[in-house]
Write an enzyme that holds these catalytic residues in place. Structure first.
Site, mmCIF file in Angstrom:
data_model
loop_
_atom_site.group_PDB
_atom_site.id
_atom_site.type_symbol
_atom_site.label_atom_id
_atom_site.label_comp_id
_atom_site.label_asym_id
_atom_site.label_seq_id
_atom_site.Cartn_x
_atom_site.Cartn_y
_atom_site.Cartn_z
ATOM 1 N N LYS A 96 -95.919 -39.492 60.550
ATOM 2 C CA LYS A 96 -94.984 -40.704 60.014
ATOM 3 C C LYS A 96 -93.629 -40.190 60.492
ATOM 4 C CE LYS A 96 -92.790 -41.823 55.725
ATOM 5 N NZ LYS A 96 -92.462 -41.381 54.341
ATOM 6 N N ALA A 183 -92.048 -45.893 49.611
ATOM 7 C CA ALA A 183 -90.720 -45.572 49.245
ATOM 8 C C ALA A 183 -90.316 -46.584 48.137
ATOM 9 C CB ALA A 183 -89.675 -45.483 50.270
ATOM 10 N N GLY A 184 -89.884 -46.412 47.105
ATOM 11 C CA GLY A 184 -89.059 -46.960 46.300
ATOM 12 C C GLY A 184 -89.853 -47.426 45.007
ATOM 13 N N ASN A 205 -94.066 -40.952 46.096
ATOM 14 C CA ASN A 205 -93.939 -39.754 45.498
ATOM 15 C C ASN A 205 -93.262 -39.429 44.368
ATOM 16 O OD1 ASN A 205 -92.763 -36.787 47.626
ATOM 17 N ND2 ASN A 205 -93.029 -36.908 45.325
ATOM 18 N N THR A 206 -92.140 -39.942 44.319
ATOM 19 C CA THR A 206 -91.156 -39.745 43.198
ATOM 20 C C THR A 206 -91.766 -40.164 41.886
ATOM 21 O OG1 THR A 206 -89.301 -39.887 44.612
ATOM 22 C CG2 THR A 206 -88.664 -39.804 42.415
HETATM 23 C C1 LIG Z 1 -92.675 -38.237 50.897
HETATM 24 C C2 LIG Z 1 -92.103 -39.435 51.721
HETATM 25 O O1 LIG Z 1 -92.766 -39.642 52.591
HETATM 26 C C3 LIG Z 1 -90.911 -40.147 51.174
HETATM 27 O O2 LIG Z 1 -90.062 -39.967 52.132
HETATM 28 C C4 LIG Z 1 -91.581 -41.413 50.800
HETATM 29 O O3 LIG Z 1 -90.821 -42.539 51.488
HETATM 30 C C5 LIG Z 1 -91.714 -41.585 49.440
HETATM 31 O O4 LIG Z 1 -90.577 -42.342 48.439
HETATM 32 P P1 LIG Z 1 -90.501 -42.396 47.076
HETATM 33 O O5 LIG Z 1 -90.269 -40.899 46.702
HETATM 34 O O6 LIG Z 1 -89.663 -43.334 46.745
HETATM 35 O O7 LIG Z 1 -91.958 -42.643 46.588
#
Ligand SMILES: CC(=O)[C@@H](O)[C@H](O)COP(=O)(O)O
EC number: 2.8.1.10
Length: 254
Positions: A96, A183-184, A205-206
């Site tokens: 990635k 992301a986001g 992830n977050t």
């Molecule tokens: C783990 C990873 O690759 C992050 O850079 C991804 O973009 C996830 O983003 P979030 O934490 O906002 O879900």
């Protein structure tokens, strides 16, 4: 089922591996999510010091495809170096590409991202490129031959959800390669929305690692993504400006 490069995946949820309260919770969350792809920052992952804890030793690597990412890179050169390190360690030939252009927003640098992606394609990597929701860049990268495009819903870790669904739809409709919204994502509804728009998958992830109950949230995300995909395949009704009665009047008993 969908394919990226020479790999086929059943689950459309890809998981990041950072910021979990503990390895134990992380392992449970990964299991509950039924993900098949785990991404990790090569730079931040402790893969070289055998005395330190390492997630890769904690999970059954036969069950997952690893997707090393170049997080931490600010130039194409750095990203390429990180990717070579990951491949040299035998981690995976998928990468990635993530090249950050702004420390505050963590938005990617489009020029360095393009440079790194092209270089890594030339070196034989399966390239999944993280971009912001830039429609033109997405097409240019596809034309270069990348294997999947990963437009952001909103800034990494912001939990803002999809801020420009129009751009995401433009990207999804024009793409002949898989689109993974990355992301986001803040909540299951964001993940469902991404899938209803026609995304092939979601990387997050977050939203899981930072949830009050990451294991429960992992399961919620799994179901949200399955539900969004099913809804997309079923085909939603068109939006109308005015009401239309749910029961037709013709054939009514008077
Ligand atoms: C783990 C990873 O690759 C992050 O850079 C991804 O973009 C996830 O983003 P979030 O934490 O906002 O879900």
């Amino acid at each position: 089922m969908f394919e990226i490069g020479n790999k086929t995946f059943g689950s459309r949820l890809m998981l990041g591996t950072g910021k979990y309260p503990s390895f134990e919770i992380q392992k449970e969350a990964v299991k509950a999510s039924e993900t098949e792809v785990l991404t990790f920052a090569v730079r931040r992952m402790n893969i070289f010091d055998s005395n330190e804890p390492n997630l890769l030793e904690e999970i059954n690597l036969q069950k997952y495809s690893l997707l090393p990412n170049t997080a931490g890179a600010k130039t194409a050169e750095e990203a390429v170096r990180i990717a070579r390190l990951a491949s040299g360690s035998g981690l995976c030939d998928m990468i990635k590409v993530e090249v950050i252009g702004c420390d505050k927003t963590l938005l990617p640098d489009p020029f360095e991202t393009m440079k790194a992606s092209v270089q890594l394609l030339n070196e034989g990597f399966t390239v999944l490129t993280y971009i912001s929701d830039d429609v033109v860049l997405a097409k240019r990268l596809e034309d270069e031959g990348i294997h999947a495009i990963m437009p952001g819903a909103s800034p990494i870790g912001s939990g803002q959800g999809i801020v420009n669904s129009m751009n995401l739809q433009f990207i999804i409709r024009q793409s002949n390669i898989p689109v993974i919204v990355d992301a986001g994502i803040g909540s299951p509804k964001d993940a469902t929305f991404a899938m209803e728009l026609g995304a092939d998958g979601v990387l997050l992830n977050t939203a899981i690692s930072g949830a009050e109950d990451p294991v429960k949230m992992a399961e919620a995300m799994k179901l949200a993504i399955q539900s969004g995909r099913l809804g997309y395949e079923a085909g939603r009704i068109p939006r109308k400006m005015y009401a239309s009665k749910s029961s037709p009047e013709s054939g009514m008993i008077r």
